[in-house]
Design a protein around this motif. Structure first.
Motif, PDB file in Angstrom:
ATOM      1  N   THR A  88      32.254  38.045  70.828  1.00 21.07           N
ATOM      2  CA  THR A  88      32.605  36.915  71.909  1.00 21.07           C
ATOM      3  C   THR A  88      33.844  36.067  71.129  1.00 21.07           C
ATOM      4  OG1 THR A  88      30.858  35.620  71.116  1.00 21.07           O
ATOM      5  CG2 THR A  88      30.590  36.738  73.103  1.00 21.07           C
ATOM      6  N   GLY A  89      33.637  34.667  71.057  1.00 20.74           N
ATOM      7  CA  GLY A  89      34.603  33.734  70.272  1.00 20.74           C
ATOM      8  C   GLY A  89      35.976  34.041  70.769  1.00 20.74           C
ATOM      9  N   SER A  90      36.899  33.826  69.881  1.00 20.48           N
ATOM     10  CA  SER A  90      38.421  33.940  70.115  1.00 20.48           C
ATOM     11  C   SER A  90      38.937  35.469  70.480  1.00 20.48           C
ATOM     12  CB  SER A  90      39.056  33.350  68.692  1.00 20.48           C
ATOM     13  OG  SER A  90      38.691  33.927  67.517  1.00 20.48           O
ATOM     14  N   TYR A  91      38.005  36.220  69.735  1.00 19.51           N
ATOM     15  CA  TYR A  91      38.364  37.955  70.037  1.00 19.51           C
ATOM     16  C   TYR A  91      38.186  37.986  71.451  1.00 19.51           C
ATOM     17  CZ  TYR A  91      37.882  42.938  70.424  1.00 19.51           C
ATOM     18  OH  TYR A  91      38.229  43.980  70.843  1.00 19.51           O
ATOM     19  N   GLY A 144      39.264  33.693  63.320  1.00 19.83           N
ATOM     20  CA  GLY A 144      38.696  32.870  62.095  1.00 19.83           C
ATOM     21  C   GLY A 144      37.457  33.576  61.591  1.00 19.83           C
ATOM     22  N   ASP A 145      36.591  33.851  62.688  1.00 17.05           N
ATOM     23  CA  ASP A 145      35.462  34.634  62.236  1.00 17.05           C
ATOM     24  C   ASP A 145      35.068  35.679  63.256  1.00 17.05           C
ATOM     25  OD1 ASP A 145      34.435  33.270  64.425  1.00 17.05           O
ATOM     26  OD2 ASP A 145      33.045  32.105  63.458  1.00 17.05           O
ATOM     27  N   VAL A 146      33.878  36.131  63.075  1.00 10.31           N
ATOM     28  CA  VAL A 146      33.276  36.989  64.041  1.00 10.31           C
ATOM     29  C   VAL A 146      32.293  36.411  64.880  1.00 10.31           C
ATOM     30  CG1 VAL A 146      32.947  39.563  64.658  1.00 10.31           C
ATOM     31  CG2 VAL A 146      34.528  39.154  62.863  1.00 10.31           C
ATOM     32  N   ASP A 147      32.197  36.356  66.145  1.00  7.16           N
ATOM     33  CA  ASP A 147      30.998  35.961  66.965  1.00  7.16           C
ATOM     34  C   ASP A 147      30.407  36.996  67.494  1.00  7.16           C
ATOM     35  OD1 ASP A 147      31.524  32.906  65.999  1.00  7.16           O
ATOM     36  OD2 ASP A 147      33.462  33.478  67.186  1.00  7.16           O
ATOM     37  N   ILE A 148      28.886  37.328  67.436  1.00  8.98           N
ATOM     38  CA  ILE A 148      28.423  38.543  68.218  1.00  8.98           C
ATOM     39  C   ILE A 148      27.136  38.123  68.804  1.00  8.98           C
ATOM     40  CG2 ILE A 148      27.420  40.751  67.705  1.00  8.98           C
ATOM     41  CD1 ILE A 148      29.370  41.380  65.686  1.00  8.98           C
TER      42      ILE A 148
HETATM   43 MG    MG Z   1      34.955  32.488  66.166  1.00  8.78          MG
END
Ligand code: MG
Ligand code: DCP
Ligand code: MN
Length: 352
Positions: free
Chosen positions: A183-186, A194-198
């Motif tokens: 999810t997140g910006s991806y 900036g990071d990876v949100d799973i």
């Molecule tokens: Mg993020």
């Protein structure tokens, strides 16, 4: 007419022009809509332009005052520049500038907020190495410092996908039906993140014990593989007041195999199936979009959180909520948009 920067400033008023320019940029930086600094910027610009055009040296405050477009206050500053070498205001600015630079540096460390940054500055700390010596750093501040340079690196989409696949593969090894969503910006389609949100969930599984086991398996497995290399937090849970269901959260540092691979920040949520839609909306963001959806829900007498959409919410004075309301939607994102009676927004449309 002269293009800005085309003409060399005459040497005789150089210091005056430089110092006024610094002040102008300062006011430009701190100005807010409608504030008095807006006028200061304009006045400084006019004065600077006028002084640039002079073919003589300003030797006193009185002389400065005679220059068209130079007002009393600016003339006084020019006087200080001539008699003291520096405009008084600038020495205060320099101090502010140093503080703000150092505090910005400190705040760029993961886990450091404005208050800590100010506290450390006041204690006389100035560099990241100064911080590294502190005995009372939190776990995330320690990791934030340890991986400081890597964490500044934006993560290209292709790499986000590889990281997502690591988590998905590990989860599916436990239960093939587990879902893992990046999810997140991806998910909003950004070219880098900036990071990876799973977000991880398993069809029809809501109970905390089972969710905890999933989280434990993933962390154990990915640490064994050498993919998760450090924690930013220990895994913890947040319990929903409305239905008692738990969301498990973890923040860590991961690294894909390969000698030159960079350390990245990864956030993993393991959530109840019933809440998946609400979590996907929350964790996809962006934060502004979340805020407006929550406001919209409140305006409709409802409440939106990462646990779901709740109806029958009563609010007292100052819109303060007096009850939790009852859960009406949250299994899917679509369900929440429908219940709010708004058009479904594709993730890439949630860049508010
Ligand atoms: Mg993020
Ligand atoms: N979020 C939020 N409010 C916050 C922090 C986060 O609503 N204060 C939500 C919206 C974010 C999502 O969580 O989109 C993920 O948080 P991130 O900080 O990872 O932000 P993004 O993924 O959107 O951007 P980045 O590329 O910087 O990670
Ligand atoms: Mn995140």
């Amino acid at each position: 007419p002269h293009v800005a920067g085309e003409k060399q400033d005459p040497a005789y008023n150089k210091a005056i022009i430089e110092q006024l320019t610094t002040l102008m940029s300062y006011y430009d930086k701190i100005k807010t809509k409608g504030s008095k600094e807006n006028f200061k910027v304009i006045n400084y610009r006019k004065a600077i332009t006028a002084i640039r055009a002079l073919d003589y040296e300003i030797k006193s405050e009185e002389m400065a005052l005679k220059v068209p477009r130079v007002g009393k206050k600016i003339a006084q500053k020019i006087g200080e520049c001539i008699s003291l070498g520096q405009m008084k205001k600038l020495s205060h600015l320099d101090w502010d500038k140093e503080r703000s630079q150092v505090e910005t540096l400190f705040r760029s460390v993961y886990g450091v907020g404005s208050e800590k940054a100010t506290e450390w500055y006041n204690k006389g700390l100035r560099t990241l190495d100064d911080l590294r010596k502190l005995p009372d750093l939190t776990q995330n501040q320690k990791s934030g410092l340890k991986y400081y340079h890597d964490l500044l690196v934006r993560i290209p989409r292709a790499e986000v996908e590889q990281i997502g696949l690591k988590v998905e593969t590990s989860a599916k090894n436990l239960h093939p039906d587990i879902q893992s969503h990046v999810t997140g910006s991806y998910r909003r389609g950004r070219p880098d993140c900036g990071d990876v949100d799973i977000v991880v969930a398993r069809p029809n599984i809501d109970r905390g014990e089972e969710l905890y086991q999933i989280m434990e398996h993933i962390l154990h497995d990915l640490k064994n593989q050498g993919f998760l290399v450090d924690d930013l937090s220990v895994p913890y849970y947040v319990e929903s007041m409305a239905d008692g269901l738990k969301h498990f959260k973890y923040m860590g540092i991961c690294r894909l195999p390969g000698a030159n691979s960079v350390h990245h920040h990864i956030d993993i949520l393991v959530v109840p199936w019933m809440h998946l839609g609400a979590v996907l909306i929350y964790f996809t963001g962006n934060d502004i979009c979340n805020r407006s959806m929550r406001l919209l829900a409140a305006n409709r007498g409802m409440r939106l959180s990462d646990k779901g959409l709740f109806a029958g919410v009563l609010r007292g004075p100052k819109r303060k909520r007096v009850n939790e309301g009852h859960w009406v939607a949250g299994r899917t994102e679509k369900e929440i948009f429908d219940y709010l009676k708004i058009k479904y927004l594709e993730p890439h449309e949630r860049e508010c």
